[in-house]
Design an enzyme around this catalytic site. Structure first.
Site, short mmCIF file in Angstrom:
data_model
loop_
_atom_site.label_atom_id
_atom_site.label_comp_id
_atom_site.label_asym_id
_atom_site.label_seq_id
_atom_site.Cartn_x
_atom_site.Cartn_y
_atom_site.Cartn_z
N CYS A 67 5.85 -4.99 15.47
CA CYS A 67 5.38 -3.92 16.37
C CYS A 67 3.90 -4.17 16.68
CB CYS A 67 5.58 -2.56 15.73
SG CYS A 67 7.31 -2.23 15.32
N CYS A 74 6.04 -7.05 6.91
CA CYS A 74 7.10 -6.58 7.81
C CYS A 74 7.34 -7.63 8.89
CB CYS A 74 6.72 -5.25 8.46
SG CYS A 74 8.07 -4.56 9.44
N GLU A 99 0.84 -1.19 0.00
CA GLU A 99 0.00 0.00 0.00
C GLU A 99 0.88 1.25 0.00
OE1 GLU A 99 -4.18 -1.51 1.81
OE2 GLU A 99 -2.76 -0.74 3.27
N GLY A 118 6.85 -2.21 6.03
CA GLY A 118 8.23 -2.65 6.04
C GLY A 118 9.17 -1.76 6.81
N CYS A 145 0.73 -2.33 14.95
CA CYS A 145 0.85 -2.07 13.51
C CYS A 145 0.29 -3.23 12.71
CB CYS A 145 2.32 -1.86 13.17
SG CYS A 145 2.59 -1.63 11.41
N CYS A 161 -1.37 5.97 9.82
CA CYS A 161 -0.16 5.33 10.34
C CYS A 161 -0.50 4.05 11.08
CB CYS A 161 0.55 6.27 11.31
SG CYS A 161 1.34 7.61 10.48
N SER A 200 11.19 5.61 15.20
CA SER A 200 9.97 5.20 15.92
C SER A 200 10.35 4.74 17.31
CB SER A 200 9.28 4.06 15.16
OG SER A 200 8.88 4.51 13.89
N LEU A 201 10.17 5.61 18.28
CA LEU A 201 10.56 5.28 19.66
C LEU A 201 9.38 4.63 20.40
CD1 LEU A 201 13.06 5.59 21.52
CD2 LEU A 201 11.89 7.56 22.53
N HIS A 202 8.28 5.33 20.45
CA HIS A 202 7.00 4.81 20.98
C HIS A 202 6.95 4.59 22.48
CE1 HIS A 202 5.88 4.70 16.87
NE2 HIS A 202 6.52 3.60 16.57
N SER A 235 12.17 6.34 7.68
CA SER A 235 11.75 6.02 9.04
C SER A 235 12.34 4.67 9.45
CB SER A 235 10.22 5.96 9.06
OG SER A 235 9.77 5.48 10.29
N CYS A 238 3.50 8.53 0.87
CA CYS A 238 4.08 7.55 1.78
C CYS A 238 4.26 6.26 1.00
CB CYS A 238 3.15 7.35 2.99
SG CYS A 238 3.67 6.04 4.12
S1 SF4 Z 1 5.68 0.01 12.66
FE1 SF4 Z 1 7.04 -0.18 10.85
S2 SF4 Z 1 8.66 -1.58 11.57
FE2 SF4 Z 1 6.97 -1.81 13.02
S3 SF4 Z 1 5.76 -3.55 12.21
FE3 SF4 Z 1 4.86 -1.66 11.35
S4 SF4 Z 1 5.85 -1.41 9.36
FE4 SF4 Z 1 7.11 -2.86 10.55
#
Ligand code: SF4
Length: 370
Positions: free
Chosen positions: A137, A133, A111, A183, A140, A361, A238-240, A215, A126
């Site tokens: 995470c 991936c 996508e 990814g 996600c 996102c 991406s810290l989160h 990213s 984007c």
């Molecule tokens: S946030 Fe990014 S690195 Fe983490 S699972 Fe999703 S696509 Fe993969």
């Protein structure tokens, strides 16, 4: 299995998933097309003109009006495909965000998203760097089906061309591009860098380095390599979560590179390139949105020329762990950002775009395979 072996296995699996197929013009840079023309008995100098016309036409034509001979045009048209991807579906959200499901001749689909800016005449894109991936995470959707394969540089470029064409169709110019789709770009960095070089080349994609952001979930060697390349792109990390206990639950890669490692790499990137990194932080109610966590995050940012981007969670149903996350209340998010700002941190909320069509996102997930 050690992490180094695990990463090597991932890379081998990704490469093994790549299938043979006819090259498209997006697979070439000036040097490789010049070599192809030369091998076919044509003047290599024509490569630059062929590619310029290809990019100017949004990847639709080899040539418009051009001084190049018919023999060169015939060679290119017969031996190289214009594109090896197609838009399988196009979904437009209420706010104009457009989600494309792009299928590849080499197999699989990703996508890509076009977001019209609030400012008239421009849009942001984007793109994805892998099909699926492997990072896992927990908030996600892109990781749910695991990782199928790496994209090739040409497949990344073709997403850019599709987005550029979509932007043009609505009277806008694609102004910025982020590698925040499906990814982990740092695990496919050769192709990402090769794609960026074509997209940013003034004679080809013409987007400009500073309009591009890569990213990462925190692959430290990738951040260091990107800093050492002669690219002038932006970095988003991406810290989160600001503490290893919380981040370890959300981002499995934290077991390999801890918060301190990732922040140190982001600081090295800023020191080496002068580009201000963005620290991405997906806000999850009751998980990473407490006052204490805001203070720890602010401490991590002290003396660091970087911005914090707070992303209100976009629902995807249960995460990989089975946990159902929720977006914090406006009041909670407001208190969190105020604590950061009071401590001198430059922090913003990222506006949610296209969530009604799962284009926001964390929501990207190729729903089809070809
Ligand atoms: S946030 Fe990014 S690195 Fe983490 S699972 Fe999703 S696509 Fe993969």
């Amino acid at each position: 299995m050690g992490w180094v072996n695990w990463l090597a296995k991932l890379e081998r699996a990704a490469k093994a998933g790549t299938t043979e197929r006819m090259q498209s013009l997006a697979d070439y840079d000036r040097e490789s097309l010049a070599a192809d023309l030369s091998a076919a008995g044509h003047k290599p100098i024509h490569a630059a003109v062929v590619l310029r016309h290809f990019y100017e036409s949004g990847g639709r034509q080899v040539l418009g009006k051009s001084p190049i001979g018919k023999a060169v045009i015939a060679h290119v048209e017969q031996s190289i495909a214009m594109r090896r991807s197609r838009i399988i579906t196009k979904t437009v959200a209420a706010d104009g965000t457009t989600k494309l499901l792009v299928g590849f001749e080499g197999g699989g689909a990703v996508e890509s998203v076009l977001m019209p800016s609030l400012q008239p005449g421009i849009a942001a894109g984007c793109v994805s760097s892998q099909i699926g991936c492997a990072m896992g995470c927990d908030f996600c959707a892109s990781t749910r089906g695991g990782m199928e394969r790496n994209l090739e540089a040409g497949e990344i470029v073709e997403q850019f061309l599709h987005l550029k064409e979509q932007a043009s169709a609505i009277g806008r110019r694609l102004k910025t591009l982020v590698f925040m789709g499906m990814g982990e770009p740092m695990l496919n960095l050769d192709a990402v860098i090769a794609g960026i070089r074509r997209i940013a080349d003034p004679q080809l994609g013409g987007l400009g380095w500073r309009q591009i952001t890569v990213s990462t979930v925190g692959i430290v060697p990738g951040i260091d390599r990107l800093a050492g390349e002669d690219l002038n792109v932006h970095l988003a990390v991406s810290l989160h979560a600001p503490d290893d206990e919380t981040r370890g639950r959300l981002v499995p890669m934290n077991r390999r590179w801890k918060v301190a490692d990732v922040m140190a790499a982001a600081r090295r990137f800023e020191a080496a390139t002068g580009r201000i990194p963005t620290i991405e932080y997906c806000m999850l109610a009751g998980v990473n949105d407490s006052d204490a966590q805001a203070v720890i995050l602010a401490d991590l940012m002290q003396g660091f020329r970087a911005h914090v981007n707070l992303i209100p969670y976009n629902p995807i149903g249960a995460g990989v762990s089975g946990v159902n996350y929720a977006r914090p209340s406006r009041e909670r998010m407001g208190a969190f950002i105020n604590l950061l700002r009071e401590r001198g941190v430059v922090a913003h909320f990222r506006g949610t775009r296209g969530d009604d069509v799962n284009a926001a996102c964390g929501q990207l997930r190729a729903a089809a395979r070809i």
